[in-house]
Write an enzyme that holds these catalytic residues in place. Structure first.
Site, mmCIF file in Angstrom:
data_model
loop_
_atom_site.group_PDB
_atom_site.id
_atom_site.type_symbol
_atom_site.label_atom_id
_atom_site.label_comp_id
_atom_site.label_asym_id
_atom_site.label_seq_id
_atom_site.Cartn_x
_atom_site.Cartn_y
_atom_site.Cartn_z
ATOM 1 N N GLU A 214 61.658 3.468 -7.939
ATOM 2 C CA GLU A 214 60.456 4.042 -8.553
ATOM 3 C C GLU A 214 59.816 3.003 -9.479
ATOM 4 O O GLU A 214 58.751 3.226 -10.018
ATOM 5 C CB GLU A 214 60.811 5.266 -9.411
ATOM 6 C CG GLU A 214 60.667 6.578 -8.685
ATOM 7 C CD GLU A 214 61.589 6.677 -7.503
ATOM 8 O OE1 GLU A 214 62.816 6.523 -7.706
ATOM 9 O OE2 GLU A 214 61.100 6.872 -6.398
ATOM 10 N N THR A 271 66.279 0.906 -2.094
ATOM 11 C CA THR A 271 67.556 0.863 -2.821
ATOM 12 C C THR A 271 68.583 1.827 -2.231
ATOM 13 O O THR A 271 68.264 2.966 -1.910
ATOM 14 C CB THR A 271 67.338 1.193 -4.309
ATOM 15 O OG1 THR A 271 66.532 2.357 -4.394
ATOM 16 C CG2 THR A 271 66.648 0.041 -5.013
ATOM 17 N N ASP A 336 58.245 8.983 -0.932
ATOM 18 C CA ASP A 336 59.558 8.936 -1.594
ATOM 19 C C ASP A 336 60.635 9.604 -0.737
ATOM 20 O O ASP A 336 61.555 10.233 -1.255
ATOM 21 C CB ASP A 336 59.507 9.580 -2.997
ATOM 22 C CG ASP A 336 60.763 9.314 -3.816
ATOM 23 O OD1 ASP A 336 61.505 8.367 -3.487
ATOM 24 O OD2 ASP A 336 61.015 10.065 -4.771
ATOM 25 N N TRP A 426 70.944 14.195 -3.460
ATOM 26 C CA TRP A 426 72.269 13.555 -3.467
ATOM 27 C C TRP A 426 73.402 14.583 -3.427
ATOM 28 O O TRP A 426 74.543 14.207 -3.132
ATOM 29 C CB TRP A 426 72.427 12.699 -4.733
ATOM 30 C CG TRP A 426 72.362 13.543 -5.965
ATOM 31 C CD1 TRP A 426 71.232 13.847 -6.680
ATOM 32 C CD2 TRP A 426 73.428 14.274 -6.566
ATOM 33 N NE1 TRP A 426 71.549 14.715 -7.693
ATOM 34 C CE2 TRP A 426 72.892 14.988 -7.653
ATOM 35 C CE3 TRP A 426 74.802 14.391 -6.299
ATOM 36 C CZ2 TRP A 426 73.662 15.817 -8.469
ATOM 37 C CZ3 TRP A 426 75.574 15.212 -7.114
ATOM 38 C CH2 TRP A 426 75.001 15.916 -8.190
ATOM 39 N N CYS A 640 48.268 8.641 -23.913
ATOM 40 C CA CYS A 640 48.908 8.810 -25.226
ATOM 41 C C CYS A 640 49.454 7.507 -25.799
ATOM 42 O O CYS A 640 49.582 7.362 -27.016
ATOM 43 C CB CYS A 640 50.055 9.820 -25.135
ATOM 44 S SG CYS A 640 49.699 11.252 -24.103
ATOM 45 N N CYS A 643 48.094 5.190 -28.808
ATOM 46 C CA CYS A 643 48.262 5.604 -30.214
ATOM 47 C C CYS A 643 49.720 5.871 -30.583
ATOM 48 O O CYS A 643 50.181 5.503 -31.659
ATOM 49 C CB CYS A 643 47.452 6.868 -30.493
ATOM 50 S SG CYS A 643 45.672 6.621 -30.346
ATOM 51 N N MET A 685 44.081 13.891 -34.219
ATOM 52 C CA MET A 685 44.597 14.144 -32.879
ATOM 53 C C MET A 685 43.567 14.941 -32.074
ATOM 54 O O MET A 685 43.392 16.136 -32.278
ATOM 55 C CB MET A 685 45.918 14.937 -32.986
ATOM 56 C CG MET A 685 46.459 15.453 -31.651
ATOM 57 S SD MET A 685 46.861 14.125 -30.476
ATOM 58 C CE MET A 685 47.011 15.096 -28.963
#
Ligand code: CA
Length: 722
Positions: A214, A271, A336, A426, A640, A643, A685
């Protein structure tokens, strides 16, 4: 089979050893005396592993035996008397992350791993802890672990216990004392590689893969000498920089199915982080490989191509690492869809005769049966309601895709089933040669996929090449099916390619499975139970409380002639209405051991003194799934981080508070008014309701909760005396 057309790729003639008792369906004489070695000898060798099914007092390797069928020949506990099982003993585990290992039992000792790659050894008679080992993985490494800081177990060989640590070390420990014998770094520590998988040992070589597809890595498996830690061979799953010589001849051939330069610059993925199995008669090790890095094929390999050896089952010579054959489950992987899921070698009794096969139920939702010697595809049937393909063309061995599923080609968001967590992950499946059924923990999901507006390589987090929030609007449409839909234990007939029956879980979540000759299957669940079912009918026969969610698979063995069953419990969050009862683990992580007539019981509540001892950082437990955390990470980075700091850790330039300590984390009803509606706008905010969906802000909350738990674990580790 689609072996590469290379002279060296021609499978060598089967090397038939004189060992004939490794036939997976061979009956076992459980009355035969097991070889006896002093307690803690960990005296595992090739002969013992070949005959693992004939050692009733042991569970010698993670999947029980080389062929990893997780089918115990023990029948003392059976469908007629399983109700007599009770708790024999338990031991608290001192972490509160996911516990994924199958306990192995060797020469009177149970060895298991916990989150953070720690190893514990217990006396199998008394339950007394003999030793524990902590590799002291740097807690910052959690940022490289897509799916929690988990570990799925150890291997034993010639007196030693082998651990793959999250930070990429392969470590050999003395089986008696837990003292380190040797340690090697198997990965480039500058790259976000992780190890969560179990080392496999074949004839004195320790074989280990890694994860990280990933992020930005190139997959491989490596074999090390079990005595010295010296590297014996390495097999790369995908081609690297084409200006350099290919490490293996088949990579030159594979590279023809890769386009552009992104793949080798980013890593390409593939992987091998979980499934492997070994066939001693064919002297072949089978390895499952992972998804593309990034997922989005248009970014990874613009113009397409099969992108070998992504999402493949690969047969290798365990002595040299030489390629024998492969089967690619998902050519040009873009969702994926790993094929790292557990592999089982078995003899299947077809009407035309017996076939030695390799079986897998990978993420993509097809159940594959391959000839173990040649790789010939024998069947590929849907074991779950996937929507990315109609079927597998048995002439070509290739899936027939539904064109709309390729979001990276159409440029349009689309809901695809399964989502990135797959129809099976898994969580170990089991195969009973007596019922002829494979028992699969199935998880059904659907998720929107869409490419990003722009792809920029992220050096600090995931690189999936998808926009997790981009397709959420599709999920809001009436009738849309998105998210985690249901989980069940599926009894699957691998010869007919059909479902026999299923056991639906009341609470969503997958758990590993054990099958036994007592006509039983054992599995935990996320409701907080450990259950036994009739292996022929699926009827529930026995249940015991676990006080914890269960994801790991059980093991079974004789202790002084009595059959016992062990299960490691503990995963994200607690079952609904379950209180904390474990002073050293907020999700009640424990090893539980059951025996006929066992009369122990789990504690009722956490000691008051512990309840009063509050740590400074106190986030709620992470209950969101991996997809949500990924989505949150991506949205956090975009909205985000400037900040509040990258990876939710304020840096020198950060102007806003450390969200990991926010009192709003446990309160979704407090988070969203602030994050969406601007309740704290006067304090700097702003509200994000105009640009972010509620799903996205919820996902950011999940990501921050994960990062807060990472920090909490780091602080607890620092406070622990050495
Ligand atoms: Ca993946």
């Amino acid at each position: 089979m689609r072996a590469l057309l290379l002279s060296l790729a021609v499978a060598a003639p089967a090397f038939l050893t004189s060992c004939t008792n490794n036939v997976p369906s061979a009956p076992v004489d459980t009355a035969a005396p097991a070889p006896t070695y002093p307690t803690g000898s960990a005296a595992v060798n090739n002969e013992r592993l070949i005959a693992a099914d004939r050692e009733p007092g042991s569970w010698l390797a993670t999947g029980l035996n080389y062929h990893e069928d997780r089918f115990s020949r023990l029948d003392q506990v059976n469908d007629a008397n399983v109700k007599q099982l009770g708790l024999a003993w338990y031991a608290d585990i001192d972490t509160e992350r996911g516990q994924e290992s199958t306990p192995i039992i060797v020469d009177g000792v149970m060895y298991l791993t916990t989150a953070w790659s720690m190893v514990k050894a217990y006396d199998i008679r008394s339950g007394a802890k003999l030793w524990e080992y902590d590799p002291n993985v740097a807690k910052a490494k959690a940022a490289d672990a897509c799916c929690d800081v988990v570990n799925r177990g150890v291997a034993a060989w010639n007196g030693k216990i082998y651990l793959g640590a999250l930070d990429g070390r392969l470590i050999a420990l003395d089986g008696k004392t837990g003292k380190e014998v040797w340690s090697v770094q198997t990965t480039d520590t500058n790259l976000p590689y992780t190890i969560t998988g179990v080392p496999r040992i074949v004839k004195g070589k320790v074989i280990i893969g890694n994860g990280g597809a990933e992020y930005r890595v190139r997959g491989y498996v490596t074999a090390y000498d079990a005595e010295t830690g010296k590297e014996a061979w390495r097999w790369w799953t995908v081609p690297g920089d084409p200006s350099k010589p290919y490490e293996q001849p088949e990579l030159a051939e594979a590279a023809k199915g890769w386009k552009g330069d992104n793949y080798w610059k980013i890593g390409g993925g593939g992987t091998a982080w979980d499934g492997m199995a070994y066939d001693p008669e064919l002297d072949t090790i089978y390895v499952g490989t992972g998804n593309g890095n990034p997922w989005n094929q248009a970014i990874r390999s613009p113009g397409g191509g099969d992108n070998l050896f992504l999402s493949s089952i690969v047969a290798l010579d365990p002595n040299t690492g030489k390629y024998k054959w492969h089967y690619q489950t998902t050519p040009g992987e873009t969702w994926d869809y790993t094929a790292v899921q557990p592999l089982i070698i078995a003899d299947l009794n077809y009407p035309e005769g017996k076939r030695r096969v390799v079986m897998q139920a990978p993420k993509n939702g097809f159940f594959y049966v391959l000839d173990a010697k040649t790789g010939e595809l024998l069947s590929a049937e849907k074991f779950a309601p996937l929507t990315w393909a109609t079927h597998v063309d048995m002439k070509t061995g290739r899936p027939v895709e539904i064109p709309e599923a390729r979001y990276e080609i159409t440029g349009k968001a689309v809901i695809v089933s399964p989502g990135a967590l797959g129809m099976h992950n898994w969580h170990p499946m089991a195969f009973s040669p007596e019922t002829g059924l494979v028992y699969i923990p199935v998880q059904v999901s659907a998720a929107p996929y869409v490419g990003p507006k722009e792809f920029k390589l992220n050096l600090q987090g995931t690189n999936t090449g998808t926009d997790f929030s981009g397709g959420q609007a599709l999920c809001q449409q009436p009738g849309a099916r998105c998210g985690n839909l249901e989980t069940y234990i599926l009894a699957w007939d691998p010869i007919a390619g059909k479902e026999k029956w299923r056991i639906k879980n009341e609470v969503y979540g997958s758990s590993g499975i054990l099958a036994t000759s007592g006509n039983l299957i054992f599995s935990g669940n996320h409701k907080g139970e450990f259950n036994a079912y009739n292996a022929t009918t699926g009827e529930k026969l026995w249940t015991a409380p676990t006080q914890a969610r269960v994801v790991a698979a059980p093991s079974t063995f004789l202790v002084d002639g009595q059959q016992q069953v062990a299960i490691l419990v503990g995963a994200r969050g607690l079952p609904n209405d379950q209180k904390r009862t474990n002073a050293i683990s907020a999700n009640n992580s424990r090893i539980l051991v059951f025996k006929p007539g066992g009369a122990a019981s789990l504690p009722a509540e956490m000691p008051a003194a512990t309840a009063a001892a509050r740590v400074k950082i106190d986030p709620p437990l992470l209950t969101a799934n991996n997809e949500t955390v990924f989505a949150g990470e991506q949205a956090y980075a975009a909205n985000c981080a400037s900040c509040h700091g990258p990876t939710a850790v304020p840096g020198a330039g950060s102007i806003a508070p450390d969200l990991r300590y926010s009192g709003l984390l446990p309160i979704r009803n407090g988070w969203n008014p602030t994050v969406r509606d601007g309740d704290r706008a006067t304090r700097g905010m702003p509200g994000f309701a105009a640009t972010l969906s509620q799903e996205t802000t919820d996902a950011i909350l999940a990501y921050v909760i994960k990062r807060a738990n990472d920090e909490k674990a780091a602080q607890e580790a620092a406070a622990k005396p050495n």
